[in-house]
Design a protein around this motif. Structure first.
Motif, PDB file in Angstrom:
ATOM      1  N   ALA A  10      41.087 -66.159  32.097  1.00 30.54           N
ATOM      2  CA  ALA A  10      39.511 -66.030  32.119  1.00 30.54           C
ATOM      3  C   ALA A  10      39.352 -64.872  30.980  1.00 30.54           C
ATOM      4  O   ALA A  10      38.512 -64.836  29.976  1.00 30.54           O
ATOM      5  CB  ALA A  10      39.073 -65.072  33.402  1.00 30.54           C
ATOM      6  N   GLY A  11      40.128 -63.609  30.730  1.00 29.50           N
ATOM      7  CA  GLY A  11      40.322 -62.897  29.669  1.00 29.50           C
ATOM      8  C   GLY A  11      40.223 -63.586  28.133  1.00 29.50           C
ATOM      9  O   GLY A  11      39.655 -63.320  27.494  1.00 29.50           O
ATOM     10  N   THR A  12      41.348 -64.375  28.283  1.00 34.61           N
ATOM     11  CA  THR A  12      41.385 -65.030  26.975  1.00 34.61           C
ATOM     12  C   THR A  12      40.255 -65.927  26.822  1.00 34.61           C
ATOM     13  O   THR A  12      39.885 -65.904  25.412  1.00 34.61           O
ATOM     14  CB  THR A  12      42.831 -66.007  27.096  1.00 34.61           C
ATOM     15  OG1 THR A  12      43.885 -65.468  27.463  1.00 34.61           O
ATOM     16  CG2 THR A  12      43.021 -66.609  25.731  1.00 34.61           C
ATOM     17  N   PRO A  25      36.911 -59.855  31.963  1.00 37.26           N
ATOM     18  CA  PRO A  25      36.011 -60.468  32.981  1.00 37.26           C
ATOM     19  C   PRO A  25      34.956 -59.678  33.595  1.00 37.26           C
ATOM     20  O   PRO A  25      33.900 -60.062  34.003  1.00 37.26           O
ATOM     21  CB  PRO A  25      37.318 -60.830  33.849  1.00 37.26           C
ATOM     22  CG  PRO A  25      38.347 -61.074  32.970  1.00 37.26           C
ATOM     23  CD  PRO A  25      38.218 -60.127  32.095  1.00 37.26           C
ATOM     24  N   GLU A  26      35.275 -58.481  33.783  1.00 33.50           N
ATOM     25  CA  GLU A  26      34.236 -57.305  34.615  1.00 33.50           C
ATOM     26  C   GLU A  26      33.091 -57.215  33.665  1.00 33.50           C
ATOM     27  O   GLU A  26      32.048 -56.979  34.276  1.00 33.50           O
ATOM     28  CB  GLU A  26      35.198 -56.096  34.671  1.00 33.50           C
ATOM     29  CG  GLU A  26      35.384 -55.292  33.532  1.00 33.50           C
ATOM     30  CD  GLU A  26      36.177 -53.915  33.714  1.00 33.50           C
ATOM     31  OE1 GLU A  26      36.059 -53.284  32.782  1.00 33.50           O
ATOM     32  OE2 GLU A  26      36.522 -53.837  34.935  1.00 33.50           O
ATOM     33  N   GLY A 194      42.512 -58.950  33.138  1.00 37.28           N
ATOM     34  CA  GLY A 194      42.029 -60.072  32.088  1.00 37.28           C
ATOM     35  C   GLY A 194      41.653 -59.333  30.561  1.00 37.28           C
ATOM     36  O   GLY A 194      41.573 -60.002  29.586  1.00 37.28           O
ATOM     37  N   LEU A 195      41.595 -57.932  30.881  1.00 38.43           N
ATOM     38  CA  LEU A 195      41.555 -57.332  29.460  1.00 38.43           C
ATOM     39  C   LEU A 195      42.766 -57.208  28.807  1.00 38.43           C
ATOM     40  O   LEU A 195      43.247 -57.466  27.552  1.00 38.43           O
ATOM     41  CB  LEU A 195      40.763 -55.891  29.490  1.00 38.43           C
ATOM     42  CG  LEU A 195      40.888 -55.120  28.316  1.00 38.43           C
ATOM     43  CD1 LEU A 195      39.917 -55.527  27.057  1.00 38.43           C
ATOM     44  CD2 LEU A 195      40.600 -53.686  28.898  1.00 38.43           C
ATOM     45  N   ILE A 196      43.945 -56.728  29.756  1.00 39.41           N
ATOM     46  CA  ILE A 196      45.369 -56.530  29.192  1.00 39.41           C
ATOM     47  C   ILE A 196      46.017 -57.698  28.793  1.00 39.41           C
ATOM     48  O   ILE A 196      46.779 -57.757  27.738  1.00 39.41           O
ATOM     49  CB  ILE A 196      45.782 -55.698  30.370  1.00 39.41           C
ATOM     50  CG1 ILE A 196      45.318 -54.537  30.370  1.00 39.41           C
ATOM     51  CG2 ILE A 196      47.507 -55.448  29.683  1.00 39.41           C
ATOM     52  CD1 ILE A 196      45.025 -53.430  29.311  1.00 39.41           C
ATOM     53  N   ALA A 197      46.119 -58.697  29.683  1.00 37.51           N
ATOM     54  CA  ALA A 197      46.763 -59.877  29.457  1.00 37.51           C
ATOM     55  C   ALA A 197      46.704 -60.745  28.163  1.00 37.51           C
ATOM     56  O   ALA A 197      47.795 -60.893  27.527  1.00 37.51           O
ATOM     57  CB  ALA A 197      46.779 -61.073  30.746  1.00 37.51           C
ATOM     58  N   PRO A 198      45.488 -60.838  27.501  1.00 37.72           N
ATOM     59  CA  PRO A 198      45.505 -61.616  26.288  1.00 37.72           C
ATOM     60  C   PRO A 198      46.234 -60.657  25.293  1.00 37.72           C
ATOM     61  O   PRO A 198      46.656 -61.501  24.203  1.00 37.72           O
ATOM     62  CB  PRO A 198      43.863 -61.691  26.010  1.00 37.72           C
ATOM     63  CG  PRO A 198      43.128 -61.897  27.409  1.00 37.72           C
ATOM     64  CD  PRO A 198      44.434 -60.724  28.197  1.00 37.72           C
TER      65      PRO A 198
END
Length: 223
Positions: A10-12, A25-26, A194-198
């Motif tokens: 979702a973050g990506t 996502p948030e 979702g912010l960190i993973a991408p």
């Protein structure tokens, strides 16, 4: 792990769709909508069980998505307006949640386990359902690699290459929202993943859309 994978994908989607590396996502307000309904259910004292909580949180996430679509459709779901609308929803809903948490007492303690991402409430059917959703949407994401590649070029360039920009953004928004809502409903509002993973995927050298999605999903699961 499955919730982390969903949030990583979702973050990506959000960062690629909006062209904003700080998108998460948030900022869609989806997790805030789910959390707000959970707060209302606890405050009313209704004993509806885990199934009722899941249904209520899903309804809250869907309502937040509906509001976001109404706010963003006027601007053809442009990246900045989309994030600003989502941020407004998130701040409003998060304020209500923090007020309840600050009051302390039994209400706050009942919300803490869900807020902090505890997995002990998750049942086997929920985990299997989340597995099916992650695999299904993960397969569908192979169809949106081209839009995700073209959208960062700008609306004019993407349109000249034959991409229906507004419809593509709406589809990507729906996919990101479903992934975010599913993870939030099952495990809680841990959407910082979702912010960190991408970004972790980029640090690991995955610059193309397809590879970034896969590595971000794995990094989200690890986180």
């Amino acid at each position: 792990i499955l919730a982390g994978m969903a949030l990583g994908m979702a973050g990506t989607l959000i960062q690629r769709m909006t062209g904003n590396p700080m998108g998460s996502p948030e900022l869609l307000g989806i997790s805030g909508g789910a959390a707000l309904v959970m707060v209302v259910l606890v405050l009313t004292g209704l004993d509806i069980g885990r199934g009722g909580q899941l249904v209520g949180a899903t309804a809250g996430a869907a309502a937040a998505l509906g509001l976001l679509i109404l706010l963003a459709r006027r601007h053809r779901f442009a990246g900045n307006q989309l994030l600003l609308g989502g941020l407004a929803l998130y701040v409003f809903m998060d304020a209500g949640l923090r007020l309840v948490m600050a009051s302390g007492g039994t209400v706050a303690s009942r919300l803490l386990n869900w807020m902090y991402g505890s997995t002990w409430l998750v049942s086997e059917p929920e985990a299997i359902g989340l597995l099916a959703l992650v695999l299904g949407l993960g397969a569908l994401l192979s169809l949106v690699i081209r839009p995700l590649t073209l959208l960062p070029l700008g609306d004019s360039a993407a349109s000249s290459l034959g991409l229906p920009v507004a419809r593509a953004r709406l589809l990507l928004l729906l996919m990101a929202s479903v992934l975010t809502a599913a993870a939030t409903v099952v495990i809680g509002p841990l959407s910082f993943v979702g912010l960190i993973a991408p970004h972790l995927a980029r640090v690991l050298g995955q610059q193309t859309v397809g590879r970034q999605l896969v590595v971000a999903a794995l990094a989200g699961g690890l986180l």
